[in-house]
Design an enzyme around this catalytic site. Structure first.
Site, short mmCIF file in Angstrom:
data_model
loop_
_atom_site.label_atom_id
_atom_site.label_comp_id
_atom_site.label_asym_id
_atom_site.label_seq_id
_atom_site.Cartn_x
_atom_site.Cartn_y
_atom_site.Cartn_z
N SER A 49 0.86 -1.19 0.00
CA SER A 49 0.00 0.00 0.00
C SER A 49 0.90 1.23 0.00
CB SER A 49 -0.85 -0.01 1.28
OG SER A 49 -1.52 1.22 1.45
N TYR B 174 -2.34 -1.48 10.44
CA TYR B 174 -2.28 -1.60 8.98
C TYR B 174 -0.94 -1.08 8.46
CZ TYR B 174 -3.99 -1.20 4.12
OH TYR B 174 -4.16 -1.32 2.75
P1 NAD Z 1 -11.49 -6.31 -0.24
O1 NAD Z 1 -12.13 -6.34 1.12
O2 NAD Z 1 -12.36 -6.09 -1.42
O3 NAD Z 1 -10.64 -7.64 -0.46
C1 NAD Z 1 -9.97 -8.27 0.59
C2 NAD Z 1 -9.87 -9.74 0.24
O4 NAD Z 1 -9.17 -10.42 1.29
C3 NAD Z 1 -11.25 -10.40 0.11
O5 NAD Z 1 -11.23 -11.33 -0.93
C4 NAD Z 1 -11.42 -11.08 1.47
O6 NAD Z 1 -12.29 -12.18 1.38
C5 NAD Z 1 -9.98 -11.51 1.70
N1 NAD Z 1 -9.72 -11.84 3.10
C6 NAD Z 1 -9.97 -11.10 4.20
N2 NAD Z 1 -9.62 -11.80 5.30
C7 NAD Z 1 -9.14 -13.00 4.88
C8 NAD Z 1 -8.65 -14.16 5.54
N3 NAD Z 1 -8.59 -14.23 6.88
N4 NAD Z 1 -8.26 -15.20 4.78
C9 NAD Z 1 -8.33 -15.16 3.42
N5 NAD Z 1 -8.79 -14.09 2.75
C10 NAD Z 1 -9.19 -13.02 3.48
O7 NAD Z 1 -10.36 -5.19 -0.16
P2 NAD Z 1 -9.34 -4.64 -1.26
O8 NAD Z 1 -9.49 -3.17 -1.21
O9 NAD Z 1 -9.49 -5.34 -2.55
O10 NAD Z 1 -7.93 -5.02 -0.59
C11 NAD Z 1 -7.08 -6.03 -1.12
C12 NAD Z 1 -5.65 -5.74 -0.70
O11 NAD Z 1 -5.24 -4.49 -1.27
C13 NAD Z 1 -5.45 -5.61 0.81
O12 NAD Z 1 -4.23 -6.19 1.20
C14 NAD Z 1 -5.42 -4.11 1.01
O13 NAD Z 1 -4.71 -3.75 2.16
C15 NAD Z 1 -4.71 -3.67 -0.26
N6 NAD Z 1 -4.92 -2.26 -0.60
C16 NAD Z 1 -6.17 -1.77 -0.88
C17 NAD Z 1 -6.30 -0.43 -1.21
C18 NAD Z 1 -7.65 0.19 -1.54
O14 NAD Z 1 -7.75 1.41 -1.62
N7 NAD Z 1 -8.70 -0.59 -1.77
C19 NAD Z 1 -5.18 0.40 -1.26
C20 NAD Z 1 -3.93 -0.14 -0.97
C21 NAD Z 1 -3.80 -1.48 -0.66
#
Ligand code: NAD
Length: 261
Positions: A143, A156
């Site tokens: 991130s 985080y």
């Molecule tokens: P999201 O909630 O849509 O996806 C998260 C995924 O992780 C889902 O598929 C969920 O089922 C899975 N998950 C959660 N807990 C779990 C567990 N215990 N075991 C297995 N799977 C699990 O969120 P997102 O925004 O797509 O985030 C995905 C990644 O991207 C994360 O690591 C997040 O920190 C990172 N990220 C997101 C953003 C953003 O703005 N959306 C920015 C930077 C980084």
């Protein structure tokens, strides 16, 4: 082999891939011809249906394997059950926002386990076979918060900084063996997780949707535009390409200029 199917014959595991960025990354890898293992902690018919639909759409093999990324043994079992992988994308992640003095210990531990420790376990389990084959790609979805901080996100930010450090270390341990390890650092990406925060932010700031996105959520993202899951997918496919053979141990920001400020 056409450039579009450059990952044919490779198997990719993407953790946390039934939603958001993980799903976008999985779709981009499948479009490039990779066989897929999708994952999350649920085991619903729709999780398996998602894999079937992707197999049909992209003419690849695709399976869904349930594994809870907060449990080390399940992280390792995911790799074993999949029969190893050529491409490992550590994407599963959760968030919790609170001042440090009020931060619940169970939330701290869950965030560290899912966002950081899971990547230690999956990498340890997947790396030996990649080395033996002389080819592998490990892509960690960190991130902008792996490079900078914001208040109230202690767990985080600690986990994402840790994931960047882990990526560098794995890169050094695999250097010269055909295996690369990098971290992608997205700014705000419009996923269901982020979309769900918009109504609360509109209420809290008494602003309309467009204003709250531009003036609150994207305040630190100079482009004032969200990154998309397709862009994170495309960046992952690039890191899996021959052009990226010597890109290892680094971070690739997809953040509209956030970390240039
Ligand atoms: P999201 O909630 O849509 O996806 C998260 C995924 O992780 C889902 O598929 C969920 O089922 C899975 N998950 C959660 N807990 C779990 C567990 N215990 N075991 C297995 N799977 C699990 O969120 P997102 O925004 O797509 O985030 C995905 C990644 O991207 C994360 O690591 C997040 O920190 C990172 N990220 C997101 C953003 C953003 O703005 N959306 C920015 C930077 C980084």
């Amino acid at each position: 082999m056409s450039a579009e199917r450059s990952l044919s014959g490779r198997q990719a595991i993407v953790t946390g891939s039934n939603s958001g960025i993980g799903l976008g990354v999985a779709r981009a890898l499948a479009a490039a011809g990779a066989d897929l293992v999708l994952n999350s902690f649920t085991d619903r018919p729709e999780d398996h249906a998602l894999a079937e639909a992707m197999a049909a759409e992209f003419s690849v093999k695709a399976r869904y394997i349930r594994a809870d990324m907060s449990v080390g043994a399940e992280c390792r079992a995911l790799i074993t059950q999949a029969g190893g992988c050529d491409i490992l994308v550590n994407n599963a992640g959760i968030q919790h926002v609170a001042p440090i003095e009020d931060f619940p210990t169970d939330k701290w531990e869950a965030i560290l386990a899912i966002n950081l420790t899971s990547a230690f376990h999956t990498t340890a389990a997947a790396l030996p076979a990649m080395r033996a084959k002389g080819w592998g790609r490990i892509v960690n979805i960190a991130s902008a918060h792996g490079l900078t901080a914001s208040p109230y996100k202690s767990a985080y930010i600690a986990a994402k900084h840790g994931l960047v450090g882990l990526s560098k270390t794995v890169a050094l341990e695999a250097a010269g063996q055909g295996v690369t390890c990098n971290a992608i650092c997205p700014g705000y990406v419009l996923t269901p997780l982020v979309e769900a925060q918009i109504p609360d932010q509109m209420k809290a700031h008494d602003m309309d949707r467009e204003t709250v996105i531009r003036e609150v959520m994207l305040l630190r993202q100079p482009s004032r535009q969200f990154a998309t899951v397709e862009q994170i997918g495309g960046t992952t496919v690039f890191l899996c390409s021959a052009a990226a053979d010597q890109i290892t141990g680094t971070t690739l920001s997809v953040d509209g200029g956030w970390t240039a400020l």
